[in-house]
Design an enzyme around this catalytic site. Structure first.
Site, mmCIF file in Angstrom:
data_model
loop_
_atom_site.group_PDB
_atom_site.id
_atom_site.type_symbol
_atom_site.label_atom_id
_atom_site.label_comp_id
_atom_site.label_asym_id
_atom_site.label_seq_id
_atom_site.Cartn_x
_atom_site.Cartn_y
_atom_site.Cartn_z
ATOM 1 N N LYS A 112 0.808 -1.214 0.000
ATOM 2 C CA LYS A 112 0.000 0.000 0.000
ATOM 3 C C LYS A 112 0.840 1.262 0.000
ATOM 4 O O LYS A 112 0.414 2.301 -0.480
ATOM 5 C CB LYS A 112 -0.944 0.027 1.206
ATOM 6 C CG LYS A 112 -2.069 -0.979 1.084
ATOM 7 C CD LYS A 112 -3.123 -0.736 2.141
ATOM 8 C CE LYS A 112 -4.247 -1.743 2.027
ATOM 9 N NZ LYS A 112 -5.233 -1.608 3.093
ATOM 10 N N LYS A 192 -4.684 -10.632 -6.397
ATOM 11 C CA LYS A 192 -5.988 -10.901 -5.779
ATOM 12 C C LYS A 192 -7.044 -9.931 -6.333
ATOM 13 O O LYS A 192 -6.702 -8.831 -6.784
ATOM 14 C CB LYS A 192 -5.909 -10.795 -4.254
ATOM 15 C CG LYS A 192 -5.675 -9.384 -3.738
ATOM 16 C CD LYS A 192 -5.861 -9.311 -2.219
ATOM 17 C CE LYS A 192 -5.578 -7.883 -1.746
ATOM 18 N NZ LYS A 192 -5.771 -7.663 -0.322
ATOM 19 N N LYS A 195 -10.443 -4.154 -4.192
ATOM 20 C CA LYS A 195 -11.189 -2.908 -4.358
ATOM 21 C C LYS A 195 -10.310 -1.821 -4.952
ATOM 22 O O LYS A 195 -10.795 -0.913 -5.597
ATOM 23 C CB LYS A 195 -11.665 -2.400 -3.000
ATOM 24 C CG LYS A 195 -12.773 -3.195 -2.387
ATOM 25 C CD LYS A 195 -13.038 -2.671 -0.971
ATOM 26 C CE LYS A 195 -13.727 -3.738 -0.155
ATOM 27 N NZ LYS A 195 -13.696 -3.493 1.276
HETATM 28 P P1 TYM Z 1 -11.039 -5.733 3.625
HETATM 29 O O1 TYM Z 1 -12.082 -4.701 3.849
HETATM 30 O O2 TYM Z 1 -9.956 -5.432 2.650
HETATM 31 O O3 TYM Z 1 -11.713 -7.069 3.171
HETATM 32 C C1 TYM Z 1 -12.807 -7.664 3.857
HETATM 33 C C2 TYM Z 1 -12.693 -9.177 3.820
HETATM 34 O O4 TYM Z 1 -12.656 -9.643 2.462
HETATM 35 C C3 TYM Z 1 -11.541 -10.526 2.292
HETATM 36 N N1 TYM Z 1 -11.031 -10.417 0.904
HETATM 37 C C4 TYM Z 1 -10.829 -11.455 0.095
HETATM 38 N N2 TYM Z 1 -11.024 -12.776 0.271
HETATM 39 C C5 TYM Z 1 -10.735 -13.584 -0.772
HETATM 40 N N3 TYM Z 1 -10.284 -13.148 -1.960
HETATM 41 C C6 TYM Z 1 -10.075 -11.837 -2.192
HETATM 42 N N4 TYM Z 1 -9.649 -11.421 -3.386
HETATM 43 C C7 TYM Z 1 -10.339 -10.921 -1.125
HETATM 44 N N5 TYM Z 1 -10.267 -9.571 -0.993
HETATM 45 C C8 TYM Z 1 -10.682 -9.281 0.255
HETATM 46 C C9 TYM Z 1 -10.520 -10.047 3.311
HETATM 47 O O5 TYM Z 1 -9.598 -11.057 3.629
HETATM 48 C C10 TYM Z 1 -11.395 -9.679 4.485
HETATM 49 O O6 TYM Z 1 -11.696 -10.821 5.270
HETATM 50 N N6 TYM Z 1 -7.988 -5.203 7.570
HETATM 51 C C11 TYM Z 1 -9.239 -5.799 7.123
HETATM 52 C C12 TYM Z 1 -10.442 -5.350 7.916
HETATM 53 C C13 TYM Z 1 -10.350 -5.533 9.384
HETATM 54 C C14 TYM Z 1 -10.502 -6.737 10.119
HETATM 55 C C15 TYM Z 1 -10.372 -6.374 11.489
HETATM 56 C C16 TYM Z 1 -10.728 -8.053 9.756
HETATM 57 C C17 TYM Z 1 -10.125 -4.546 10.294
HETATM 58 N N7 TYM Z 1 -10.139 -5.062 11.552
HETATM 59 C C18 TYM Z 1 -10.451 -7.330 12.511
HETATM 60 C C19 TYM Z 1 -10.812 -9.004 10.788
HETATM 61 C C20 TYM Z 1 -10.673 -8.626 12.116
HETATM 62 C C21 TYM Z 1 -9.469 -5.409 5.678
HETATM 63 O O7 TYM Z 1 -8.941 -4.435 5.200
HETATM 64 O O8 TYM Z 1 -10.412 -6.156 5.025
#
Ligand code: TYM
Length: 333
Positions: A112, A192, A195
């Site tokens: 990032k 992957k 977004k």
């Molecule tokens: P975020 O918002 O990027 O994504 C949310 C969830 O979607 C999953 N994900 C994917 N899974 C499979 N293939 C993909 N291409 C893919 N892209 C996204 C992510 O693994 C996630 O589960 N840091 C985290 C948010 C967060 C969080 C937490 C998660 C903040 N605090 C505490 C768990 C526990 C994030 O940016 O997810």
């Protein structure tokens, strides 16, 4: 007791990677009667430059999307991270227990920050806030996609460190590592689905209309073999489609491949892509319809979030009191 926590950033639309990697599992866990908490992590989403108006809209949009996918506020606690003050507070404490070099090893920071001239401090400590999210609810299980596993491992380490130093407080966290949890970009299956990818053709958004979904699938990068096989290393493009197909239907990749064995898949697997498009459209149509109904009821969405805040705060306050006591912030001698 088992307690499940996970979070999602309110940035843009939910895509199929988020849905299959996380949200679909959340709904299964919720419907199995587990003790579940889901957070819309607005504080995480401001680690990169953002527009306030857009963020505020996106929070409601994400709420409506999650409800449309099947999150039920009667069975789940759904809340907005920044409305529970103790996330930031616990983040500070955990920041005191981790090191500069430990955080530098985490890959998401490198990715990032690559394009930024000036790197916000918050981007660096992002995983510590994530650990605070998890520990504050004494979560035992954190269902996430594969890209988040290293962040959960940090939370695990920090729980152990805190317990050792200040006495047993946090339960151990179970990390499920499952390679199929990573959905790839449709344009470049070595990356992957994300977004933040510049080209929207790389992802299938949950709210895309059927024509758009079909168009994006037709253009999905595969290879010149017209057979459908599941070989993630050798044939990442088609295998990604099979993964999506398999996760949506609950069938194994092998089962999917043998079902379409006799199919004349045409040039570049076009016919198989259309078969998959049908499955996706059928799954997403009701979600999109429910979303358009809910997004016209902002007062209801706000009510759901307010209620979530109340219930989340109750749990978080208890943990925070315990942490304050253990680290010596209280002087009740
Ligand atoms: P975020 O918002 O990027 O994504 C949310 C969830 O979607 C999953 N994900 C994917 N899974 C499979 N293939 C993909 N291409 C893919 N892209 C996204 C992510 O693994 C996630 O589960 N840091 C985290 C948010 C967060 C969080 C937490 C998660 C903040 N605090 C505490 C768990 C526990 C994030 O940016 O997810």
């Amino acid at each position: 007791p088992k307690r499940i926590f996970s979070g999602i950033q309110p940035t843009g639309n939910l895509h199929l990677g988020n849905y299959l990697g996380a949200v679909q599992k959340w709904i299964q866990l919720q419907d199995n009667g587990e003790n579940v908490i889901w957070s819309i992590v607005d504080m995480h989403s401001i680690t990169l430059p953002h527009d306030p108006k857009e963020l505020s809209n996106n929070i409601l949009k994400m709420t409506a999307t999650l409800l449309a996918c099947g999150i039920d506020p009667k069975k789940s606690i759904l809340f907005q991270q920044s409305t529970v003050d103790t996330h930031a507070q616990l983040c500070w404490i955990l920041g005191c227990l981790t090191s500069f070099t430990r955080l530098a090893r985490l890959p998401q920071f490198k990715e990032k920050s690559e394009t930024l001239k000036s790197i916000p401090l918050s981007l660096y400590i992002y995983p510590v806030l994530q650990a605070a999210d998890i520990l504050l609810y004494k979560a035992t299980d954190v269902p996430v996609g594969q890209d988040q596993v290293q962040h959960i491992q940090l939370a695990q380490e920090l729980a152990i460190k805190f317990n050792k130093k200040f006495g047993n407080t946090f339960p151990s966290i179970c990390v499920v590592e499952d390679a199929s949890q990573r959905i790839k970009s449709l344009r470049d299956p070595s990356k992957k689905m994300s977004k933040s990818d510049q080209t929207s053709k790389s992802r299938l958004d949950i709210l895309d209309k059927p024509e758009i979904l079909i168009e994006k699938l037709k253009k999905a990068v595969t290879d010149f073999t017209s057979k459908v096989t599941y070989e993630p290393e050798k044939r990442p493009g088609v295998s990604n489609l099979v993964t999506i197909h398999s996760m949506l239907t609950g069938k194994s990749p092998d089962q999917i491949c043998s079902e379409v064995e006799g199919l004349d898949t045409g040039k570049y697997l076009l016919i198989y892509k259309l078969v998959l498009a049908d499955v996706i459209v059928e799954k997403l149509n009701p979600i999109r319809e429910e979303f358009s109904r809910l997004i016209r009821e902002p007062a209801y969405l706000q009510e759901v979030l307010r209620n979530g805040t109340e219930r989340a705060t109750e749990i978080a306050s208890d943990s925070w009191c315990e942490v304050r006591n253990k680290i010596g912030f209280e002087n009740d001698i």
